[in-house]
Design a protein around this motif. Structure first.
Motif, PDB file in Angstrom:
ATOM      1  N   LEU A 141       0.502  -1.198  -0.091  1.00  0.00           N
ATOM      2  CA  LEU A 141       0.082  -0.450  -0.432  1.00  0.00           C
ATOM      3  C   LEU A 141       0.892   1.322   0.208  1.00  0.00           C
ATOM      4  O   LEU A 141       0.465   2.345  -0.807  1.00  0.00           O
ATOM      5  N   LEU A 142       2.186   1.177   1.033  1.00  0.00           N
ATOM      6  CA  LEU A 142       2.689   1.905   0.385  1.00  0.00           C
ATOM      7  C   LEU A 142       3.634   2.429  -0.381  1.00  0.00           C
ATOM      8  O   LEU A 142       3.672   3.494  -1.360  1.00  0.00           O
ATOM      9  N   LEU A 143       3.900   1.690  -0.930  1.00  0.00           N
ATOM     10  CA  LEU A 143       4.412   1.856  -2.829  1.00  0.00           C
ATOM     11  C   LEU A 143       3.374   2.170  -3.762  1.00  0.00           C
ATOM     12  O   LEU A 143       3.152   3.473  -4.241  1.00  0.00           O
ATOM     13  N   TYR A 144       2.444   1.700  -3.368  1.00  0.00           N
ATOM     14  CA  TYR A 144       0.353   2.390  -4.357  1.00  0.00           C
ATOM     15  C   TYR A 144       0.541   3.744  -4.345  1.00  0.00           C
ATOM     16  O   TYR A 144       0.564   4.484  -5.619  1.00  0.00           O
ATOM     17  N   ALA A 148       1.029   6.379  -7.479  1.00  0.00           N
ATOM     18  CA  ALA A 148       0.004   7.196  -7.206  1.00  0.00           C
ATOM     19  C   ALA A 148      -0.282   8.573  -6.911  1.00  0.00           C
ATOM     20  O   ALA A 148      -0.096   9.258  -8.215  1.00  0.00           O
ATOM     21  N   PHE A 149       0.702   8.885  -5.985  1.00  0.00           N
ATOM     22  CA  PHE A 149       1.275  10.545  -6.258  1.00  0.00           C
ATOM     23  C   PHE A 149       1.656  10.578  -7.276  1.00  0.00           C
ATOM     24  O   PHE A 149       2.261  11.750  -8.127  1.00  0.00           O
ATOM     25  N   PHE A 164      -8.074   5.724  -6.054  1.00  0.00           N
ATOM     26  CA  PHE A 164      -7.151   4.744  -6.053  1.00  0.00           C
ATOM     27  C   PHE A 164      -6.727   3.865  -4.926  1.00  0.00           C
ATOM     28  O   PHE A 164      -6.502   2.528  -4.947  1.00  0.00           O
ATOM     29  N   VAL A 165      -6.070   4.966  -3.818  1.00  0.00           N
ATOM     30  CA  VAL A 165      -6.160   3.579  -3.160  1.00  0.00           C
ATOM     31  C   VAL A 165      -6.750   3.095  -1.816  1.00  0.00           C
ATOM     32  O   VAL A 165      -6.655   2.596  -1.516  1.00  0.00           O
TER      33      VAL A 165
END
Length: 257
Positions: A141-144, A148-149, A164-165
């Motif tokens: 989730l941190l990578l996602y 996304a950012f 999306f997150v």
């Protein structure tokens, strides 16, 4: 079989099938349903491991491929006895749709590819390599969130990032790794798509601020006579979420031509 939702207007009405991107779900199309179901039968699918398909029983695969993912979408059409459909996709979903047209061109009436990915620029390639190194080390989730950012960095992209997150939180770590591995090996397929033009009518809908992917799409459209490009001002990668009214109008005008 994948989880799906339908909104059927009339048995004789044409179908529109919506395909979300990696980490999303059919929920990202909620601002399209009302307008599209007035003129079309609507089909929403949750891809393998996403949304309500997460708990469905299907063949377990250690590695994913675009032909397998595409065939699972076609399986839903077969189940519903839908011979052909217009397809609308966002982000990685556009690659799935484009791959379907290569093997099942008779099933695709037209394509609307929003936030389309047809080439990774230098920043995108660096991002993918970084992800490959970190995917098994840090929480997905941190990578996602980082991805996304970088793809949607501006203040007006916040709604898209947040949606999306939120959807990505529903993925399992192993599921994320399988999809990320699939995406990281997409370059040869994208190179093929850029070279080979499809005769199927295609509309690309891109945000003016989609700096990672818009330049390659603008170049592609110049060389593909069956393709058109609409650029939405003051908009990032996820056009249908950031500018739903503009997206719906552009897409429906194209489908009704």
């Amino acid at each position: 079989m994948l989880h799906y939702t339908t909104y059927q207007l009339d048995p004789e009405a044409p179908w529109v099938t919506f395909v979300h991107g990696a980490g999303g779900s059919s929920a990202i199309w909620f601002r399209q349903i009302r307008d599209f179901k007035k003129s079309f039968n609507v089909l929403l699918v949750d891809l393998r491991g996403h949304g309500k398909s997460k708990n469905h029983v299907y063949q377990k695969l250690k590695r994913y491929s675009f032909d397998v993912i595409g065939d699972e979408v076609i399986e839903v059409l077969d189940h519903l006895k839908v011979k052909n459909s217009h397809f609308v996709g966002i982000s990685l979903g556009t690659i799935i749709i484009r791959e379907i047209t290569e093997r099942h061109p008779d099933r695709v009436s037209s394509m609307i590819l929003a936030g389309a990915i047809m080439k990774l620029n230098i920043r995108g390639q660096i991002l993918m390599r970084l992800g490959i190194l970190l995917k098994s080390v840090i929480p997905y989730l941190l990578l996602y969130k980082l991805f996304a950012f970088i793809i949607m960095p501006k203040k007006n992209h916040k709604a898209s990032r947040s949606l999306f997150v939120q959807e990505a939180k529903k993925l399992y770590q192993k599921e994320f790794i399988r999809w990320f591995t699939l995406a990281s090996k997409v370059n040869p397929l994208l190179a093929f798509f850029r070279i080979k033009e499809t005769p199927i009518p295609t509309l690309y809908v891109m945000g003016e601020e989609d700096y990672m992917f818009l330049p390659s799409i603008a170049k592609l459209v110049k060389n593909h006579s069956s393709a058109k490009l609409e650029v939405v001002p003051a908009c990032g990668h996820v056009v249908n979420v950031e500018k739903p009214e503009a997206f719906n109008q552009i897409a429906l005008n194209f489908l009704k031509e």
